[in-house]
Scaffold this motif. Sequence first.
Motif, short mmCIF file in Angstrom:
data_model
loop_
_atom_site.label_atom_id
_atom_site.label_comp_id
_atom_site.label_asym_id
_atom_site.label_seq_id
_atom_site.Cartn_x
_atom_site.Cartn_y
_atom_site.Cartn_z
N SER A 24 5.68 2.54 3.73
CA SER A 24 5.64 1.92 4.73
C SER A 24 6.62 2.40 5.72
O SER A 24 7.97 2.05 4.96
CB SER A 24 5.40 0.36 4.46
N GLU A 48 0.87 -1.04 -0.07
CA GLU A 48 0.02 0.08 0.08
C GLU A 48 1.06 1.42 0.09
O GLU A 48 1.71 1.42 -0.76
CB GLU A 48 -0.91 -0.01 1.20
N ASP A 49 0.47 2.23 1.11
CA ASP A 49 1.23 3.29 0.96
C ASP A 49 2.48 3.01 1.36
O ASP A 49 3.05 2.00 1.90
CB ASP A 49 0.51 4.40 1.69
#
Length: 411
Positions: A151, A148-149
């Motif tokens: 980290s 995802e984004d």
Amino acid sequence: MNYELFIAKRIIAAKQHKSSISSPIIKIAIIAISLGIVIMMIAIATGIGLQQKIREKLSGFNGHIQITNFDNNYSEITLEPVSKNQEFYPEFKSVENIDNVQVFATKAGIIRTETDFEGIIFKGVSEDYNWDFFKEYLVQGELPNFSEDVSTDVLISQEISNRLQINLGDSFNVFFVKEDPSKAPWLRVVKAVGIYNTGFQDFDENFVIADIRHIQKMNRWSVQEVGGFEVLISNFDEIELKSSEVYTETGSTLNAQSVIEKYPAIFEWINLFDNNIYLIIAIMVLVAGINMITALLVLILERTQMIGILKAMGASNVSIRKVFLYNAGYLIIRGLFWGNLIGLLVLLIQKYTGIITLDPETYYVTNVPVYLNFNYIILLNIGTLVLCLVMLILPSIVISKINPVKSIKFE
């Protein structure tokens, strides 16, 4: 009916045979064969096991083949980016038996805590990374998720955790020097979500596994630029062939280097294990063969009267030799049975308990690894049996020298 085998069975089953003068010599020969097969099994299982573990760990940190820029950078730090827009990424279709192609980038950093600091290699990976290697050596926590984004989760080693007192779930600072040393360094605050321990100290004390997007931002690379690619293959035995094929299928500005080419000294060292294994096998087979020769000669001399009677009844020298070779084969098989039983027991105990340890600074593993494959065990047994019987053919010729008239004496 095979009367030679029949006579051999009667000799083996006879009570006089078990309490004869030759009995202790036969027992010594059986013990020698048993010990020989145990030592050979341990040598092969641990030798191949150590080779495989070291190869596995080197490949786990570097991939089987690395594709990077064609430059003079021989360090662990990637300097110039490579575009992800390659024909072989994300799937290497032009070369067979490629399991995975994953991007990576590395950057030198310094972990700073309240009481200490340590230089490390900050290795960035992406969502395409194969975590199977680190799953095996994960001792605490979990593996990071970079799908995802950006980290802040990282994977650190037990070595770094112990030296810097960073526990699972702790956040800590990592500093990275900028190209202009007069400027303040980059700072990244990351969190240890997992701790691994491979026992390969050279790597454990250096590598921190993190999100590649941190390195891309600090190096001012685009999301399509990475440090290089790691290629994982299905069969390590094909690594030289696959490295050549991968090199051919990459662009002229890219270099493909196998893990063997990257760490030649280590692979030359572990290849020496093969010579040690061959030497041990040769010595053990020779010792077992000499003991069996001694036992066979004693058996023949003890049975000279029986040999004389068989010759007087018309038995040929070849037939009588077969009787004693059958007898010797039975003794060898007994030795092999007990040797296999003991050897497998020892290896299984070591495989599942790791009771015998090694110095990881010297051997790159914490305990003696064991490789079990019934193919090599079967070949080892067949080879030992055949070689011992071949060695017994020559001394069995003494039977032809026995005179039936002189040997048949009844008191």
